[in-house]
Each structure stands twice: as structure tokens, then as C-alpha cells.
Design a protein around this motif. Sequence first.
Motif, PDB file in Angstrom:
ATOM      1  N   LYS A 118       0.726  -1.110   0.046  1.00  0.00           N
ATOM      2  CA  LYS A 118       0.030   0.186  -0.004  1.00  0.00           C
ATOM      3  C   LYS A 118       0.891   1.121   0.114  1.00  0.00           C
ATOM      4  O   LYS A 118       0.398   2.286  -0.745  1.00  0.00           O
ATOM      5  N   LYS A 119       1.852   1.215   0.690  1.00  0.00           N
ATOM      6  CA  LYS A 119       2.848   2.386   0.849  1.00  0.00           C
ATOM      7  C   LYS A 119       3.589   2.733  -0.614  1.00  0.00           C
ATOM      8  O   LYS A 119       3.712   3.666  -1.008  1.00  0.00           O
ATOM      9  N   ALA A 120       4.066   1.387  -1.087  1.00  0.00           N
ATOM     10  CA  ALA A 120       4.562   1.578  -2.616  1.00  0.00           C
ATOM     11  C   ALA A 120       3.637   2.180  -3.534  1.00  0.00           C
ATOM     12  O   ALA A 120       3.854   2.826  -4.416  1.00  0.00           O
ATOM     13  N   PHE A 121       2.182   1.605  -3.612  1.00  0.00           N
ATOM     14  CA  PHE A 121       1.222   2.162  -4.462  1.00  0.00           C
ATOM     15  C   PHE A 121       0.848   3.477  -4.292  1.00  0.00           C
ATOM     16  O   PHE A 121       0.555   4.328  -5.219  1.00  0.00           O
ATOM     17  N   SER A 122       1.068   3.898  -3.103  1.00  0.00           N
ATOM     18  CA  SER A 122       0.659   5.212  -2.618  1.00  0.00           C
ATOM     19  C   SER A 122       1.405   6.288  -3.485  1.00  0.00           C
ATOM     20  O   SER A 122       0.905   7.312  -3.731  1.00  0.00           O
ATOM     21  N   THR A 123       2.666   5.905  -3.579  1.00  0.00           N
ATOM     22  CA  THR A 123       3.746   6.894  -4.107  1.00  0.00           C
ATOM     23  C   THR A 123       3.470   7.207  -5.521  1.00  0.00           C
ATOM     24  O   THR A 123       3.936   8.134  -6.100  1.00  0.00           O
ATOM     25  N   CYS A 124       2.965   6.306  -6.204  1.00  0.00           N
ATOM     26  CA  CYS A 124       2.799   6.439  -7.643  1.00  0.00           C
ATOM     27  C   CYS A 124       1.106   6.783  -8.051  1.00  0.00           C
ATOM     28  O   CYS A 124       0.915   6.752  -9.175  1.00  0.00           O
ATOM     29  N   SER A 125       0.424   6.297  -7.181  1.00  0.00           N
ATOM     30  CA  SER A 125      -1.074   6.515  -7.235  1.00  0.00           C
ATOM     31  C   SER A 125      -1.579   7.893  -7.956  1.00  0.00           C
ATOM     32  O   SER A 125      -2.316   7.962  -8.739  1.00  0.00           O
ATOM     33  N   SER A 126      -1.022   9.169  -7.436  1.00  0.00           N
ATOM     34  CA  SER A 126      -1.313  10.440  -7.948  1.00  0.00           C
ATOM     35  C   SER A 126      -0.905  10.718  -9.415  1.00  0.00           C
ATOM     36  O   SER A 126      -1.631  11.049 -10.078  1.00  0.00           O
ATOM     37  N   HIS A 127       0.308  10.305  -9.637  1.00  0.00           N
ATOM     38  CA  HIS A 127       0.769  10.430 -10.839  1.00  0.00           C
ATOM     39  C   HIS A 127       0.017   9.515 -11.968  1.00  0.00           C
ATOM     40  O   HIS A 127      -0.246   9.913 -13.151  1.00  0.00           O
ATOM     41  N   LEU A 128      -0.484   8.390 -11.614  1.00  0.00           N
ATOM     42  CA  LEU A 128      -1.155   7.405 -12.544  1.00  0.00           C
ATOM     43  C   LEU A 128      -2.340   8.198 -12.701  1.00  0.00           C
ATOM     44  O   LEU A 128      -2.963   7.870 -13.843  1.00  0.00           O
ATOM     45  N   LEU A 129      -3.076   8.539 -11.690  1.00  0.00           N
ATOM     46  CA  LEU A 129      -4.482   9.430 -11.620  1.00  0.00           C
ATOM     47  C   LEU A 129      -4.637  10.270 -13.058  1.00  0.00           C
ATOM     48  O   LEU A 129      -5.084  10.446 -13.716  1.00  0.00           O
ATOM     49  N   VAL A 130      -3.298  11.245 -12.754  1.00  0.00           N
ATOM     50  CA  VAL A 130      -3.313  12.360 -13.706  1.00  0.00           C
ATOM     51  C   VAL A 130      -2.837  11.898 -15.174  1.00  0.00           C
ATOM     52  O   VAL A 130      -3.387  12.561 -16.013  1.00  0.00           O
ATOM     53  N   VAL A 131      -2.114  10.945 -15.260  1.00  0.00           N
ATOM     54  CA  VAL A 131      -1.678  10.156 -16.663  1.00  0.00           C
ATOM     55  C   VAL A 131      -3.023   9.723 -17.026  1.00  0.00           C
ATOM     56  O   VAL A 131      -3.568  10.082 -18.539  1.00  0.00           O
ATOM     57  N   CYS A 132      -3.997   9.122 -16.473  1.00  0.00           N
ATOM     58  CA  CYS A 132      -5.158   8.487 -16.991  1.00  0.00           C
ATOM     59  C   CYS A 132      -6.166   9.555 -17.417  1.00  0.00           C
ATOM     60  O   CYS A 132      -7.071   9.511 -18.471  1.00  0.00           O
ATOM     61  N   VAL A 133      -6.287  10.599 -16.676  1.00  0.00           N
ATOM     62  CA  VAL A 133      -6.973  11.949 -16.959  1.00  0.00           C
ATOM     63  C   VAL A 133      -6.548  12.479 -18.080  1.00  0.00           C
ATOM     64  O   VAL A 133      -7.341  12.860 -19.142  1.00  0.00           O
ATOM     65  N   TYR A 134      -5.197  12.848 -18.300  1.00  0.00           N
ATOM     66  CA  TYR A 134      -4.490  13.270 -19.430  1.00  0.00           C
ATOM     67  C   TYR A 134      -4.829  12.783 -20.797  1.00  0.00           C
ATOM     68  O   TYR A 134      -5.294  13.271 -21.819  1.00  0.00           O
ATOM     69  N   TYR A 135      -4.333  11.306 -20.729  1.00  0.00           N
ATOM     70  CA  TYR A 135      -4.618  10.618 -21.842  1.00  0.00           C
ATOM     71  C   TYR A 135      -6.169  10.123 -22.200  1.00  0.00           C
ATOM     72  O   TYR A 135      -6.403   9.921 -23.396  1.00  0.00           O
ATOM     73  N   GLY A 136      -7.086  10.153 -21.160  1.00  0.00           N
ATOM     74  CA  GLY A 136      -8.283   9.920 -21.563  1.00  0.00           C
ATOM     75  C   GLY A 136      -8.752  10.912 -22.238  1.00  0.00           C
ATOM     76  O   GLY A 136      -9.679  10.761 -23.197  1.00  0.00           O
ATOM     77  N   THR A 137      -8.566  12.199 -21.783  1.00  0.00           N
ATOM     78  CA  THR A 137      -9.447  13.243 -22.376  1.00  0.00           C
ATOM     79  C   THR A 137      -8.619  13.541 -23.961  1.00  0.00           C
ATOM     80  O   THR A 137      -9.002  13.852 -24.729  1.00  0.00           O
ATOM     81  N   LEU A 138      -7.223  13.148 -23.946  1.00  0.00           N
ATOM     82  CA  LEU A 138      -6.553  13.425 -25.206  1.00  0.00           C
ATOM     83  C   LEU A 138      -6.995  12.303 -26.434  1.00  0.00           C
ATOM     84  O   LEU A 138      -7.401  12.734 -27.475  1.00  0.00           O
ATOM     85  N   ASN A 139      -7.421  11.342 -25.991  1.00  0.00           N
ATOM     86  CA  ASN A 139      -7.860  10.310 -26.594  1.00  0.00           C
ATOM     87  C   ASN A 139      -9.226  10.455 -27.239  1.00  0.00           C
ATOM     88  O   ASN A 139      -9.761  10.193 -28.235  1.00  0.00           O
ATOM     89  N   SER A 140     -10.239  11.113 -26.196  1.00  0.00           N
ATOM     90  CA  SER A 140     -11.319  11.320 -26.690  1.00  0.00           C
ATOM     91  C   SER A 140     -11.623  12.229 -27.733  1.00  0.00           C
ATOM     92  O   SER A 140     -12.561  12.359 -28.351  1.00  0.00           O
ATOM     93  N   ILE A 141     -10.526  13.308 -27.926  1.00  0.00           N
ATOM     94  CA  ILE A 141     -10.573  14.190 -29.170  1.00  0.00           C
ATOM     95  C   ILE A 141      -9.867  13.573 -30.370  1.00  0.00           C
ATOM     96  O   ILE A 141     -10.419  13.713 -31.334  1.00  0.00           O
ATOM     97  N   TYR A 142      -8.800  12.964 -30.063  1.00  0.00           N
ATOM     98  CA  TYR A 142      -7.785  12.499 -31.314  1.00  0.00           C
ATOM     99  C   TYR A 142      -8.146  10.988 -31.843  1.00  0.00           C
ATOM    100  O   TYR A 142      -7.602  10.993 -33.128  1.00  0.00           O
ATOM    101  N   ILE A 143      -8.542  10.403 -30.968  1.00  0.00           N
ATOM    102  CA  ILE A 143      -8.586   8.826 -31.279  1.00  0.00           C
ATOM    103  C   ILE A 143     -10.023   8.366 -31.841  1.00  0.00           C
ATOM    104  O   ILE A 143     -10.266   7.709 -32.674  1.00  0.00           O
ATOM    105  N   VAL A 144     -11.092   8.746 -31.019  1.00  0.00           N
ATOM    106  CA  VAL A 144     -12.480   8.372 -30.831  1.00  0.00           C
ATOM    107  C   VAL A 144     -12.814   9.040 -32.204  1.00  0.00           C
ATOM    108  O   VAL A 144     -13.034  10.514 -32.645  1.00  0.00           O
ATOM    109  N   PRO A 145     -13.432   8.284 -33.206  1.00  0.00           N
ATOM    110  CA  PRO A 145     -13.970   9.017 -34.622  1.00  0.00           C
ATOM    111  C   PRO A 145     -15.206   9.740 -34.122  1.00  0.00           C
ATOM    112  O   PRO A 145     -15.968   9.676 -33.399  1.00  0.00           O
ATOM    113  N   SER A 146     -15.229  11.208 -34.842  1.00  0.00           N
ATOM    114  CA  SER A 146     -16.099  12.132 -34.825  1.00  0.00           C
ATOM    115  C   SER A 146     -17.277  11.863 -35.804  1.00  0.00           C
ATOM    116  O   SER A 146     -17.185  11.451 -36.854  1.00  0.00           O
ATOM    117  N   ARG A 147     -18.561  12.233 -35.142  1.00  0.00           N
ATOM    118  CA  ARG A 147     -19.583  11.851 -36.136  1.00  0.00           C
ATOM    119  C   ARG A 147     -19.648  13.345 -37.368  1.00  0.00           C
ATOM    120  O   ARG A 147     -19.000  14.296 -36.816  1.00  0.00           O
TER     121      ARG A 147
END
Length: 207
Positions: A118-147
Motif C-alpha cells: 500500500k505504501k509503494a502504490f500510494s507513491t505512484c497513485s497520484s501520478h497514475l491518476l493524472v496520466v489517466c485523466v490526461y490521456y483519457g481526454t486526449l484520446n477522446s479528441i484525437y482517437i475516438v472517431p467524430s460524427r
Amino acid sequence: MAYDRYLAICYPLHYVTIINSKNCLYLVSFSWIFSFILMSSELIVIVQMEFCGSSVIDHYFCDIAEILQISTSYNTILMWDDFIVSLLSVFFPFLLIVASYNCIFFTILKISSMSGRKKAFSTCSSHLLVVCVYYGTLNSIYIVPSRDNSQNDNKFKSLIYIVLPPLINPIVYSLRNQDMLESIKKLMYKHVRAEKCCFLPRILDPP
């Protein structure tokens, strides 16, 4: 940050010697210089394009796709340049982040104690969450096909992309600060206590 977490968890004894002021300066300088070179390559191509029609961009910012729509030039060079820039600035860093976190997760699984995991995972959980938010929003624009006729949808997605990650970043990292957590707890406690003080007299008053 992914490299920093990788060293902190996988090679903790070497962390202090590798992540020093000199190496951090090298990493930051490389990021700035590399980004400047990539963006300059696109800017050089865009400056040479011709815009004979409307110069109005129906968007919040000058995205490459919007510039290509109003340009009358042969834009194959810009498309290939943008593809290479996307590979070097988005795809390859994403692969490095995934590779580093694979090593991190396998290292965490090797830890015998649950508290150590738990201590080891807590050290990288914040960065992992920020990465997921960044690439999630990025993929929603440039990868998901637009109608068709989805210009408003694209503008809304772009607005989320440029607002949500910078907004979430300080919040996520602030929640790791113990003083910040204590202040939030005290504020919530005062708010709940104030509501109880305002609510109790109403119950005790006779009808």
C-alpha cells in the motif's frame, strides 16, 4: 514522473544518486528543447501554407485539424509532420509510461507485506491518476472517431482537454499533503457542526 516513480520503487537505493539536481536539470532541459524543436517543425510548415478563403476558425484554439480545413495548400507534408510529432510527443511517452508502470506493479507484487504494498502504490497513485485523466481526454479528441456535424462536440471535448488536466493536477497532488488533508477535515467538521447547531433549535422549538 514515471521514471521518477520507477526508480523510487524498483531501485530505491540508487534513487538519491540518480535523481539529483544535475540530472533533473538535464531532464527538464531536454523536455523543453525537444518540445520546442517539434513545435517549430510544424510552425515552419504552417507559415508556408496559403489561406485564400475564410480565415475564421470555428474553435477555441488553432488546432491542426481546424487549420487544415481553411487552408488551400497541399497539406500532405503537414499531415505527415503532425503524425511524426504525435508519435514522438504522445505515443512513445505513453509507451514509456506503460513500461515503467508494468515494472512498478511487478515490483509491488513481490513485496510480502500488505502495508509495504500500500505504501509503494500510494507513491505512484497520484501520478497514475493524472496520466489517466490526461490521456483519457486526449484520446477522446484525437482517437475516438467524430460524427458528421459534430463541431460543437469537438469543441466541448477540446475544452475538457485544456481545462480538466490542469484543474485536476493540483487537486490530486494536494490531497497527498497531510497538512492539506487535515485542513480539509477541520473545514468539513466545522461545516457539519455549524449545520447541526442551526438544525437543532428548529427541532427543539415547540410547534
